[in-house]
Design an enzyme around this catalytic site. Structure first.
Site, mmCIF file in Angstrom:
data_model
loop_
_atom_site.group_PDB
_atom_site.id
_atom_site.type_symbol
_atom_site.label_atom_id
_atom_site.label_comp_id
_atom_site.label_asym_id
_atom_site.label_seq_id
_atom_site.Cartn_x
_atom_site.Cartn_y
_atom_site.Cartn_z
ATOM 1 N N MET A 69 0.836 -1.194 0.000
ATOM 2 C CA MET A 69 0.000 0.000 0.000
ATOM 3 C C MET A 69 0.878 1.253 0.000
ATOM 4 O O MET A 69 1.935 1.288 0.635
ATOM 5 C CB MET A 69 -0.929 0.010 1.208
ATOM 6 C CG MET A 69 -1.821 -1.221 1.309
ATOM 7 S SD MET A 69 -2.719 -1.601 -0.223
ATOM 8 C CE MET A 69 -3.838 -0.196 -0.313
ATOM 9 N N GLU A 90 3.335 -11.684 8.108
ATOM 10 C CA GLU A 90 3.616 -12.124 6.742
ATOM 11 C C GLU A 90 4.486 -13.376 6.757
ATOM 12 O O GLU A 90 5.454 -13.468 7.512
ATOM 13 C CB GLU A 90 4.325 -11.016 5.957
ATOM 14 C CG GLU A 90 3.451 -9.804 5.679
ATOM 15 C CD GLU A 90 4.178 -8.719 4.916
ATOM 16 O OE1 GLU A 90 3.513 -7.986 4.171
ATOM 17 O OE2 GLU A 90 5.408 -8.597 5.066
ATOM 18 N N GLU A 95 3.659 -7.839 10.701
ATOM 19 C CA GLU A 95 2.501 -7.805 9.812
ATOM 20 C C GLU A 95 1.972 -9.209 9.538
ATOM 21 O O GLU A 95 1.128 -9.410 8.662
ATOM 22 C CB GLU A 95 2.855 -7.101 8.494
ATOM 23 C CG GLU A 95 3.193 -5.623 8.673
ATOM 24 C CD GLU A 95 3.454 -4.912 7.360
ATOM 25 O OE1 GLU A 95 3.200 -5.514 6.285
ATOM 26 O OE2 GLU A 95 3.908 -3.751 7.391
ATOM 27 N N GLU A 153 9.474 -8.411 0.810
ATOM 28 C CA GLU A 153 8.710 -9.602 0.462
ATOM 29 C C GLU A 153 9.508 -10.649 -0.298
ATOM 30 O O GLU A 153 9.122 -11.826 -0.290
ATOM 31 C CB GLU A 153 7.484 -9.213 -0.370
ATOM 32 C CG GLU A 153 6.489 -8.352 0.393
ATOM 33 C CD GLU A 153 5.195 -8.128 -0.357
ATOM 34 O OE1 GLU A 153 4.213 -7.748 0.290
ATOM 35 O OE2 GLU A 153 5.160 -8.336 -1.594
#
Length: 209
Positions: free
Chosen positions: A98, A164, A162, A116
């Site tokens: 985002m 993840e 987060e 990521e």
């Protein structure tokens, strides 16, 4: 009536009257109620229309592409929203994040590539932007293609705070597009990005040679 320049549509923003906008919920995401009137194709103005709109900001999407090896880097992570309609909620996706206030699409793309996928992005090129689902959300996603060295991509990544848990996959461009055609990659940003690459990969290789 003020028609937008160079757009093949009838009306513009001046043909919408925003009566009120109320936030019904604000958390990680927000839900806003819009009350508005708009011009009709017969030239009249509509009655008041009420629409709830999901507000989650706007997204930057990165297609990591190695033009030397003709490979793409995909990430795999769980998406609980896919639970009811997909064979599995673990999806193969593009790198994405985002856009925060003051950030550019490229800023986010480069940051998310590190977080990521552990990737350093070299050159970038804007691809396109699109509205994710304009009947219910204001979100706009902007796609970039980024030059990477796919030999450096591997492992498990993501931010613990987060929640993840992201696995990196390196596949040939042909394999990635085959998965699109077979419906194995079925999220909008990834489908659009890989279809674009299928059309433009040779021109991109020539540009980045």
């Amino acid at each position: 009536m003020l028609k937008p320049d160079n757009l093949p549509v009838t009306f513009g923003k001046n043909d919408v009257e925003i009566i009120a906008r109320e936030t019904l919920y604000r958390g990680f995401f927000s839900l806003d109620l819009y009350r508005f009137r708009h011009r009709l194709f017969n030239g009249q103005m509509s009655h008041e229309v009420r629409r709830e709109i999901f507000e989650r900001g706007h997204a930057a999407v990165l297609l990591p592409f190695d033009p030397v090896r003709d490979e793409v880097v995909l990430i795999e992570q769980i998406r609980i929203a896919a639970y009811d309609t997909s064979e599995t909620p673990w999806l193969l996706e593009m790198v994405a994040g985002m856009i925060e206030e003051g950030e550019s699409v490229e800023d986010v793309a480069r940051r998310e590539a590190i977080e990521e996928a552990g990737l350093i992005v070299k050159r970038t090129k804007p691809v396109l932007s699109f509205l994710a689902s304009p009947g219910g959300t204001s979100e706009r996603s902007s796609i970039m293609v980024g030059e990477v060295d796919a030999t450096t991509a591997s492992g498990i990544h993501g931010l613990a705070d987060e929640n993840e848990d992201i696995r990196v996959h390196v596949v040939s461009r042909e394999q990635a597009y085959q998965w699109v055609e077979e419906g194995k990659i079925d999220n909008a940003a990834s489908v659009i990005a890989l279809q674009w690459l299928q059309l433009h990969h040779q021109a991109l290789k020539n540009e980045w040679a």
